[in-house]
Design a protein around this motif. Structure first.
Motif, PDB file in Angstrom:
ATOM      1  N   GLY A   1      33.966  40.214  20.861  1.00  0.00           N
ATOM      2  CA  GLY A   1      35.026  41.110  21.122  1.00  0.00           C
ATOM      3  C   GLY A   1      36.031  40.253  21.379  1.00  0.00           C
ATOM      4  O   GLY A   1      37.198  40.575  20.616  1.00  0.00           O
ATOM      5  N   ILE A   2      36.611  39.828  22.975  1.00  0.00           N
ATOM      6  CA  ILE A   2      37.603  38.975  23.707  1.00  0.00           C
ATOM      7  C   ILE A   2      37.381  37.787  23.611  1.00  0.00           C
ATOM      8  O   ILE A   2      36.394  38.140  25.054  1.00  0.00           O
ATOM      9  N   HIS A   3      37.634  36.782  23.797  1.00  0.00           N
ATOM     10  CA  HIS A   3      37.599  35.120  24.232  1.00  0.00           C
ATOM     11  C   HIS A   3      38.090  35.318  25.662  1.00  0.00           C
ATOM     12  O   HIS A   3      38.870  35.822  26.460  1.00  0.00           O
ATOM     13  N   GLY A   4      37.066  35.200  26.982  1.00  0.00           N
ATOM     14  CA  GLY A   4      37.451  34.943  27.784  1.00  0.00           C
ATOM     15  C   GLY A   4      38.159  34.007  28.027  1.00  0.00           C
ATOM     16  O   GLY A   4      39.386  34.616  29.148  1.00  0.00           O
ATOM     17  N   ASP A   5      38.899  33.300  27.661  1.00  0.00           N
ATOM     18  CA  ASP A   5      40.059  32.341  27.437  1.00  0.00           C
ATOM     19  C   ASP A   5      41.114  33.751  27.525  1.00  0.00           C
ATOM     20  O   ASP A   5      42.212  33.512  28.143  1.00  0.00           O
ATOM     21  N   THR A   6      41.225  34.683  26.478  1.00  0.00           N
ATOM     22  CA  THR A   6      42.169  35.707  25.628  1.00  0.00           C
ATOM     23  C   THR A   6      42.016  36.214  27.175  1.00  0.00           C
ATOM     24  O   THR A   6      43.905  37.386  28.030  1.00  0.00           O
ATOM     25  N   LEU A   7      41.362  36.723  27.453  1.00  0.00           N
ATOM     26  CA  LEU A   7      41.502  38.155  29.107  1.00  0.00           C
ATOM     27  C   LEU A   7      42.166  37.588  30.101  1.00  0.00           C
ATOM     28  O   LEU A   7      42.301  38.143  30.846  1.00  0.00           O
ATOM     29  N   CYS A   8      41.460  36.078  30.065  1.00  0.00           N
ATOM     30  CA  CYS A   8      42.078  35.725  31.699  1.00  0.00           C
ATOM     31  C   CYS A   8      43.383  35.420  31.266  1.00  0.00           C
ATOM     32  O   CYS A   8      43.887  36.382  32.162  1.00  0.00           O
ATOM     33  N   GLN A   9      44.093  35.277  30.128  1.00  0.00           N
ATOM     34  CA  GLN A   9      45.620  35.582  30.665  1.00  0.00           C
ATOM     35  C   GLN A   9      46.019  36.967  30.123  1.00  0.00           C
ATOM     36  O   GLN A   9      47.214  37.446  31.459  1.00  0.00           O
ATOM     37  N   MET A  10      45.570  37.915  30.256  1.00  0.00           N
ATOM     38  CA  MET A  10      45.755  39.210  29.790  1.00  0.00           C
ATOM     39  C   MET A  10      45.764  39.536  31.304  1.00  0.00           C
ATOM     40  O   MET A  10      46.434  40.457  31.907  1.00  0.00           O
ATOM     41  N   ILE A  11      44.653  39.173  31.956  1.00  0.00           N
ATOM     42  CA  ILE A  11      44.628  39.712  33.820  1.00  0.00           C
ATOM     43  C   ILE A  11      45.682  39.167  34.088  1.00  0.00           C
ATOM     44  O   ILE A  11      46.390  39.819  35.495  1.00  0.00           O
ATOM     45  N   THR A  12      45.991  37.682  34.250  1.00  0.00           N
ATOM     46  CA  THR A  12      46.805  36.980  34.297  1.00  0.00           C
ATOM     47  C   THR A  12      48.408  38.163  34.578  1.00  0.00           C
ATOM     48  O   THR A  12      49.595  37.373  35.202  1.00  0.00           O
ATOM     49  N   GLU A  13      49.035  38.809  33.367  1.00  0.00           N
ATOM     50  CA  GLU A  13      49.864  39.125  33.111  1.00  0.00           C
ATOM     51  C   GLU A  13      50.089  40.585  33.372  1.00  0.00           C
ATOM     52  O   GLU A  13      50.920  41.082  33.411  1.00  0.00           O
ATOM     53  N   ARG A  14      48.768  41.320  34.134  1.00  0.00           N
ATOM     54  CA  ARG A  14      48.538  42.471  34.571  1.00  0.00           C
ATOM     55  C   ARG A  14      49.944  42.903  36.212  1.00  0.00           C
ATOM     56  O   ARG A  14      49.696  41.454  37.288  1.00  0.00           O
ATOM     57  N   ASP A  15      50.299  43.843  36.318  1.00  0.00           N
ATOM     58  CA  ASP A  15      51.300  43.617  37.317  1.00  0.00           C
ATOM     59  C   ASP A  15      50.326  43.757  38.523  1.00  0.00           C
ATOM     60  O   ASP A  15      50.710  43.824  39.898  1.00  0.00           O
ATOM     61  N   ASP A  16      48.510  44.635  38.128  1.00  0.00           N
ATOM     62  CA  ASP A  16      47.816  44.485  39.642  1.00  0.00           C
ATOM     63  C   ASP A  16      46.933  43.497  39.055  1.00  0.00           C
ATOM     64  O   ASP A  16      45.999  43.929  38.955  1.00  0.00           O
ATOM     65  N   ARG A  17      47.501  42.273  39.906  1.00  0.00           N
ATOM     66  CA  ARG A  17      46.927  41.169  39.597  1.00  0.00           C
ATOM     67  C   ARG A  17      45.466  41.213  40.233  1.00  0.00           C
ATOM     68  O   ARG A  17      44.900  41.489  41.420  1.00  0.00           O
ATOM     69  N   VAL A  18      44.388  40.475  39.817  1.00  0.00           N
ATOM     70  CA  VAL A  18      43.266  40.435  39.909  1.00  0.00           C
ATOM     71  C   VAL A  18      42.842  39.206  40.459  1.00  0.00           C
ATOM     72  O   VAL A  18      42.733  37.966  39.281  1.00  0.00           O
ATOM     73  N   MET A  19      42.260  38.529  41.597  1.00  0.00           N
ATOM     74  CA  MET A  19      41.388  37.291  41.405  1.00  0.00           C
ATOM     75  C   MET A  19      40.334  36.825  40.375  1.00  0.00           C
ATOM     76  O   MET A  19      39.387  37.604  40.324  1.00  0.00           O
ATOM     77  N   VAL A  20      40.712  35.887  39.814  1.00  0.00           N
ATOM     78  CA  VAL A  20      39.867  35.740  38.298  1.00  0.00           C
ATOM     79  C   VAL A  20      38.919  34.084  39.319  1.00  0.00           C
ATOM     80  O   VAL A  20      38.971  32.789  38.637  1.00  0.00           O
ATOM     81  N   LEU A  21      37.580  34.870  38.929  1.00  0.00           N
ATOM     82  CA  LEU A  21      36.613  33.319  38.998  1.00  0.00           C
ATOM     83  C   LEU A  21      35.768  33.071  37.398  1.00  0.00           C
ATOM     84  O   LEU A  21      34.903  33.748  37.148  1.00  0.00           O
TER      85      LEU A  21
END
Length: 226
Positions: free
Chosen positions: A56-76
């Motif tokens: 669907g969306i590769h984990g690398d791309t999804l990780c970058q999407m998360i880091t660009e969000r205003d409501d930052r979520v920690m990623v493991l």
């Protein structure tokens, strides 16, 4: 604490979700990047456990999407590739921590709890109010020095109330933070669990209920970072 597990191997995702729920976490599961992105738009999470190789969306791309969000979520980030170069590239993408498969489940739990303390608005290690002391990392809770024998959900409920104090949390807030997306909004499970928790906390009562508003901890409140 609410966690999103993003893992396309359904059997592994189910095992991780069940294990984390046993640790008192509210856990949602997504099996591909598109499903994960949709859930991130709908729900607030503390930590995302993210498999790197996703459809669907590769984990690398999804990780970058998360880091660009205003409501930052920690990623493991989880991956079968565990070389130093792979770890560096994963962290460069914005992941906050990196765990190679296979891993020991207790280590995953410790890393998730550690990430919550590294959030931009860091959470206190020990929470205290009205003689109650709760340590989320050690999973211990006492009142006036007396050890509290709490179930997983009772502990998570008390932690949520202490973190929110002196504000109220509605039943819907507690369902979202302590249970997960599958919780029935019409269930009385919050009321029942609050009742059990009140009995175990003893006197004087410290959980106040305001009809139409919700629940809160009363008394002096402060969190202590240790």
């Amino acid at each position: 604490m609410r966690v999103l597990v993003v893992e396309d191997a359904r059997s592994l995702a189910a095992v991780l979700a069940e294990g984390l729920r046993d640790q008192g976490m509210a856990v949602d599961v997504a099996h591909d990047g598109l499903e994960a992105a949709a859930k991130l738009d709908l729900n607030a999470y503390d930590v995302v456990v993210l498999d790197r190789d996703l459809p669907g969306i590769h984990g690398d791309t999804l990780c970058q999407m998360i880091t660009e969000r205003d409501d930052r979520v920690m990623v493991l980030m989880l991956t079968a590739a565990g070389s130093p170069g792979d770890r560096v590239s994963g962290l460069t993408l914005g992941a906050d921590d990196y765990l190679a498969k296979p891993f020991h489940f207790p280590e995953l739990v410790v890393r998730i709890r550690s990430l919550t303390r590294r959030q931009p608005f860091a959470r206190a290690r020990t929470l205290r109010a009205a003689g109650i002391e709760l340590d989320p990392l050690r999973r211990t809770a006492t009142r006036d020095g007396r050890q509290l024998d709490l179930s997983v959900k009772e502990f998570a409920l008390l932690e949520a109330l202490l973190r929110a104090a002196p504000a109220f949390l509605s039943a819907e807030d507690l369902l979202e933070q302590v249970w997960d997306e599958h919780a029935d909004p019409f269930t009385n499970t919050v009321t029942v669990t609050i009742g059990r928790l009140r009995r175990k906390l003893g006197s004087p009562p410290v959980i106040t209920t305001t009809p139409g508003v919700g629940y809160r901890i009363t008394g002096d409140f402060h969190g202590i970072a240790m």
